[in-house]
Write a protein that holds these residues in place. Structure first.
Motif, short mmCIF file in Angstrom:
data_model
loop_
_atom_site.label_atom_id
_atom_site.label_comp_id
_atom_site.label_asym_id
_atom_site.label_seq_id
_atom_site.Cartn_x
_atom_site.Cartn_y
_atom_site.Cartn_z
N ASN A 306 54.30 4.82 40.70
CA ASN A 306 53.43 5.45 41.70
C ASN A 306 54.08 5.47 43.09
O ASN A 306 53.92 6.44 43.84
CB ASN A 306 52.09 4.72 41.76
CG ASN A 306 51.27 4.93 40.48
OD1 ASN A 306 51.41 5.95 39.82
ND2 ASN A 306 50.43 3.96 40.15
N LEU A 307 54.81 4.40 43.42
CA LEU A 307 55.54 4.39 44.69
C LEU A 307 56.56 5.53 44.71
O LEU A 307 56.72 6.22 45.72
CB LEU A 307 56.25 3.05 44.86
CG LEU A 307 57.21 2.93 46.05
CD1 LEU A 307 56.46 3.10 47.37
CD2 LEU A 307 57.95 1.59 46.02
N GLY A 308 57.22 5.73 43.58
CA GLY A 308 58.20 6.81 43.49
C GLY A 308 57.57 8.17 43.72
O GLY A 308 58.13 9.02 44.43
N LEU A 309 56.42 8.39 43.12
CA LEU A 309 55.74 9.67 43.30
C LEU A 309 55.38 9.92 44.77
O LEU A 309 55.51 11.04 45.28
CB LEU A 309 54.48 9.72 42.44
CG LEU A 309 54.70 9.76 40.91
CD1 LEU A 309 53.38 9.62 40.18
CD2 LEU A 309 55.42 11.04 40.50
N LYS A 310 54.93 8.86 45.46
CA LYS A 310 54.58 9.00 46.87
C LYS A 310 55.82 9.30 47.71
O LYS A 310 55.79 10.14 48.63
CB LYS A 310 53.91 7.72 47.37
CG LYS A 310 52.52 7.47 46.79
CD LYS A 310 51.94 6.16 47.29
CE LYS A 310 50.57 5.90 46.67
NZ LYS A 310 50.01 4.59 47.10
N ILE A 315 59.40 12.90 50.97
CA ILE A 315 60.75 13.43 51.24
C ILE A 315 60.78 14.94 51.07
O ILE A 315 61.41 15.67 51.85
CB ILE A 315 61.78 12.74 50.33
CG1 ILE A 315 61.82 11.24 50.63
CG2 ILE A 315 63.17 13.36 50.50
CD1 ILE A 315 62.52 10.41 49.56
N ARG A 316 60.07 15.45 50.06
CA ARG A 316 60.04 16.90 49.88
C ARG A 316 59.35 17.60 51.06
O ARG A 316 59.73 18.71 51.45
CB ARG A 316 59.36 17.25 48.55
CG ARG A 316 60.29 17.11 47.35
CD ARG A 316 59.57 17.36 46.03
NE ARG A 316 59.03 18.71 45.96
CZ ARG A 316 59.67 19.78 45.46
NH1 ARG A 316 60.93 19.64 45.03
NH2 ARG A 316 59.10 20.95 45.41
N ALA A 317 58.37 16.93 51.64
CA ALA A 317 57.72 17.49 52.83
C ALA A 317 58.71 17.59 53.99
O ALA A 317 58.70 18.56 54.76
CB ALA A 317 56.52 16.63 53.23
#
Length: 607
Positions: A306-310, A315-317
């Protein structure tokens, strides 16, 4: 289990800092002169003996860490039952010796050494309870490729004198025995259901097959003969060539042919179709151990996922801002693919042009780093291309300097085709693998007055976390003012966030190889070949990829904590020197060090 708690260490450190027994400023070397206790003397002996005994069991580690001639002809079959038993006996012996020490009579520095040694022993012992030795071949080819690579003269095997070449051949002559043991182990693995994923073995076969036949002079094992110094006499040259030729024809090629035949006929048909380690017997427990040891945290796979998804979303933003700079209309992933294909970011024609570009970058950094660090490593850093043998499977990496100064630190970059080498990620890559990333923490660590097991130790979350944190300094240094370079930094940061998602996906959530590759391509915009290489790396090395982001986030968190609490007293130089002061540390210990430093700085302000 560690006999000395992290909480006790933090308290002891703070008490000594406030009493003035050790300096509050990390760059100040002055300490109170205290006659060492008998327990401190005993600890020094325990640590020294442990390190020497460990290197005798692992001479390749001795070559890579110390670079001493006494190791260069030695080789141990570390996957054998005998070796594993001897290793276990060593770790248990040292644990018993540490228990006898009186904690109250140890200095703070000694207490830290005990904590770190106990932690290392505990991890090594637990690792022996899992059957990694039954899977000795992965997509990189294992020991055969590793030994062959030494023949380039650019790795840990010195090839400058006649004795060097003789010693290298002695190591090569151990390969048939290793191959016999590996086949025994893999047969046991087949019976126990502990086997590698099929695609990894398929990936290894071409390199291994190339070592089985052909003229001895064309063998990769003969490559050392091509770099013999011109100063060698004709007699020595002919003698060495004859010895290598005989070894290749009579021992090495037949042994390799035996290994390849086994892999093709028996092992590959028995390999598994699953990708994650959790598919193996007790695989979930094995992965939980790897997560703990590689991150030095108590984080669970779901929490890390879940940390990875956040982090991916964050970063994509930020990447969307770069997309806007290029006035690109469309999806971010499409933009990343478009950017990847732009020819202006591939300006090189030769390998030397790539190396020269890194040289220019290194020169820039040498003028900037004194503003960020009070201490720099004494060992020089060289920039080299990855040897041809391993370019198809290797990643860019750092090789540590020899302890005696005979070998510099080396940044190896993989240049398969210079015309396809992109400028986009060069700055962030060099900050990570070169300086102030791995070169600063590894080379400085070797210079510190520490027990040898700490001078040459490794903690994944700290080591890779520091190197990833070092990448972020590029923005403050102005190295990412160019949108192309900043995008390269964000892409590498995204890669590390994606690792949190995909490593846990593969090994805890039942993700397939293809599912993982698809996620990478859709999230990072990378080509299939790059997604495949990354996925297969995580399949072969569960948990290792988690240390980067988790370690970097912890260092960033501690930096912000110190800045917020110290205000104007916060100096980035001091923080960096503090983080590097004691070598690699588990993240909990590092946090304790920073917290007591913050408290000591506050107390000093009140005086």
């Amino acid at each position: 289990m560690c006999k000395f708690s992290f909480r006790w260490l933090a308290g002891a450190l703070l008490a000594l800092m406030l009493s003035g027994a050790i300096a509050a400023e990390p760059r100040v070397a002055t300490v109170a002169v205290v006659k060492p206790s008998l327990d401190s003397v005993a600890l020094d002996r325990i640590a020294e003996r442990y390190f020497e005994d460990f290197l005798k069991l692992n001479p390749l580690v001795g070559s890579s860490t110390l670079g001493e001639a006494r190791f260069e002809d030695k080789f141990e079959i570390v996957i054998s039952t005998s070796h594993r038993s001897r290793s276990k006996a060593l770790y248990q012996r040292v644990q018993r010796e540490l228990v006898k020490l009186d904690k109250s009579r140890l200095t703070t520095a000694d207490a830290l050494t005990v904590i770190l040694l106990n932690e290392e022993l505990s991890v090594r012992l637990e690792s022996l309870s899992y059957p990694a030795h039954l899977m000795p071949i992965d997509q990189y080819g294992g020991v055969p490729v590793e030994l062959a690579q030494f023949g380039s003269g650019q790795d840990i095997q010195p090839l400058k004198t006649v004795r060097n070449f003789e010693n290298y051949l002695k190591r090569l002559n151990h390969l048939p025995t290793w191959i016999d043991q590996s086949i025994v182990n893999m047969k046991e693995g087949v019976r126990a259901g502990v086997v590698m994923p099929g695609p990894l073995i398929e990936r290894a076969l071409p390199s291994l097959q190339a070592m089985t036949q052909g003229d001895a002079e064309k063998s990769v094992f003969f490559s050392a003969m091509k770099i013999m110094p011109a100063s060698f006499s004709v007699t020595d040259r002919e003698r060495l060539e004859g010895m290598y030729r005989e070894a290749i024809q009579r021992r090495l090629q037949p042994a390799m042919a035996k290994l390849v035949k086994f892999l093709e006929k028996e092992y590959l048909p028995a390999c598994r179709t699953t990708a994650g380690i959790d598919a193996l017997p007790k695989g979930a427990d094995w992965y939980a151990f790897l997560v703990r040891s590689q991150t030095t945290t108590s984080m669970k796979p779901d929490e890390i996922h879940n940390l990875g998804l956040k982090e991916v979303a964050r970063i994509r933003a930020e990447m969307e801002k770069i997309k806007a700079h290029y006035k690109f209309e469309g999806d971010l992933t499409v933009f990343l693919k478009w950017h990847f294909d732009q020819p202006q970011f591939r300006p090189f024609k030769t390998e030397q042009e790539v190396l020269d570009a890194y040289g220019v970058l290194n020169t820039q950094l040498l003028t900037k780093l004194p503003d960020y660090f009070g201490r720099a490593p004494k060992a020089p850093l060289e920039i080299r291309a990855e040897p041809e043998l391993t370019r198809s499977t290797a990643s860019d990496h750092y090789s540590s300097p020899a302890a005696d100064g005979s070998r510099p630190g080396v940044f190896f970059t993989v240049i398969e085709d210079p015309t396809k080498y992109r400028t986009t990620g060069m700055a962030t890559l060099f900050l990570h693998e070169g300086q102030p990333g791995h070169h600063y923490h590894i080379a400085i660590q070797q210079e510190l007055p520490l027990p040898k097991f700490r001078k040459h130790g490794w903690v994944n979350a700290y080591g890779e976390g520091w190197a990833l944190y070092a990448e972020t300094l590029g923005r403050e240094m102005g190295l990412f003012d160019d949108p192309n370079a900043y995008l390269g930094h964000l892409q590498d940061e995204l890669l590390r966030a994606v690792r949190l998602v995909t490593d846990t996906g593969l090994h805890a959530k039942g993700w397939t190889r293809e599912q993982t590759m698809k996620y990478m391509m859709e999230t990072e915009g990378v080509p299939e070949s790059e997604a495949r290489r990354a996925t297969e790396r995580y399949m072969a090395w569960p948990g290792q990829a988690l240390g980067y982001k988790i370690g970097a986030l912890k260092i960033q968190q501690l930096r912000e904590r110190a800045r917020e609490q110290l205000g104007e007293r916060f100096k980035l130089k001091d923080f960096h020197d503090l983080v590097l002061r004691d070598g690699v540390l588990p993240l909990k210990v590092l946090e304790a060090q920073v917290d007591q430093w913050i408290t000591s700085q506050k107390s000093a302000r009140k005086l």
